[in-house]
Design a protein around this motif. Sequence first.
Motif, PDB file in Angstrom:
ATOM      1  N   GLY A  52       0.719  -1.350   0.014  1.00  0.00           N
ATOM      2  CA  GLY A  52      -0.130   0.018   0.140  1.00  0.00           C
ATOM      3  C   GLY A  52       0.797   1.056   0.082  1.00  0.00           C
ATOM      4  O   GLY A  52       0.239   2.320  -0.188  1.00  0.00           O
ATOM      5  N   SER A  53       2.116   1.236   0.248  1.00  0.00           N
ATOM      6  CA  SER A  53       2.785   2.393   0.120  1.00  0.00           C
ATOM      7  C   SER A  53       4.243   1.996  -0.081  1.00  0.00           C
ATOM      8  O   SER A  53       4.712   0.754   0.209  1.00  0.00           O
ATOM      9  N   ILE A  54       5.068   2.999  -0.728  1.00  0.00           N
ATOM     10  CA  ILE A  54       6.577   2.652  -0.762  1.00  0.00           C
ATOM     11  C   ILE A  54       7.287   2.827   0.379  1.00  0.00           C
ATOM     12  O   ILE A  54       7.658   4.026   0.739  1.00  0.00           O
ATOM     13  N   GLU A  55       7.610   1.604   1.098  1.00  0.00           N
ATOM     14  CA  GLU A  55       8.472   1.959   2.529  1.00  0.00           C
ATOM     15  C   GLU A  55       9.339   0.597   2.247  1.00  0.00           C
ATOM     16  O   GLU A  55       9.193  -0.148   1.905  1.00  0.00           O
ATOM     17  N   VAL A  56      10.509   0.685   2.968  1.00  0.00           N
ATOM     18  CA  VAL A  56      11.419  -0.271   3.292  1.00  0.00           C
ATOM     19  C   VAL A  56      10.756  -1.595   3.739  1.00  0.00           C
ATOM     20  O   VAL A  56      10.001  -1.322   4.752  1.00  0.00           O
ATOM     21  N   GLY A  57      11.019  -2.704   3.477  1.00  0.00           N
ATOM     22  CA  GLY A  57      10.381  -3.980   3.922  1.00  0.00           C
ATOM     23  C   GLY A  57       9.211  -4.361   3.153  1.00  0.00           C
ATOM     24  O   GLY A  57       8.362  -5.359   3.558  1.00  0.00           O
ATOM     25  N   GLY A  88       6.251  -7.519  -7.134  1.00  0.00           N
ATOM     26  CA  GLY A  88       6.935  -8.475  -6.024  1.00  0.00           C
ATOM     27  C   GLY A  88       8.455  -8.205  -6.530  1.00  0.00           C
ATOM     28  O   GLY A  88       9.530  -9.045  -6.596  1.00  0.00           O
ATOM     29  N   GLY A  89       8.840  -7.103  -6.868  1.00  0.00           N
ATOM     30  CA  GLY A  89      10.092  -6.463  -7.281  1.00  0.00           C
ATOM     31  C   GLY A  89      10.706  -6.819  -8.568  1.00  0.00           C
ATOM     32  O   GLY A  89      11.844  -6.763  -9.177  1.00  0.00           O
ATOM     33  N   LYS A  90       9.709  -7.801  -9.528  1.00  0.00           N
ATOM     34  CA  LYS A  90      10.248  -8.362 -10.934  1.00  0.00           C
ATOM     35  C   LYS A  90       9.233  -7.586 -11.792  1.00  0.00           C
ATOM     36  O   LYS A  90       8.085  -7.381 -11.574  1.00  0.00           O
ATOM     37  N   VAL A  91       9.969  -7.273 -12.913  1.00  0.00           N
ATOM     38  CA  VAL A  91       9.245  -6.781 -14.037  1.00  0.00           C
ATOM     39  C   VAL A  91       8.330  -7.684 -14.805  1.00  0.00           C
ATOM     40  O   VAL A  91       8.902  -8.899 -15.094  1.00  0.00           O
TER      41      VAL A  91
END
Length: 96
Positions: A52-57, A88-91
Amino acid sequence: PWQGLRMLRLRQTLEGQPPGGWLPDERQTLEQAIEGYTRGAAVAGRLEQTEGSIEVGKVADLVVLSQDLFAIPPDQIAKTRAVVTIAGGKVVHDAR
């Protein structure tokens, strides 16, 4: 979500009805509408600790858009397209 963001901003159909918008006092700012689709959706799904937001973890689900939503008139929002989607961190989508 682009049609939904447009409707939250203008309170009109894609055809521009009704003129002036339905219940225009209930229009949302672009910031409010985007928060509803991101952080609000995560809270509703009880996933706010990981999404829901751009944050570490938190999971890296991001999208690069075809246009800057903050630099265009609200009636143009529905024409936005995803250029790159990262899940999930993948394009997972790349229309470049």
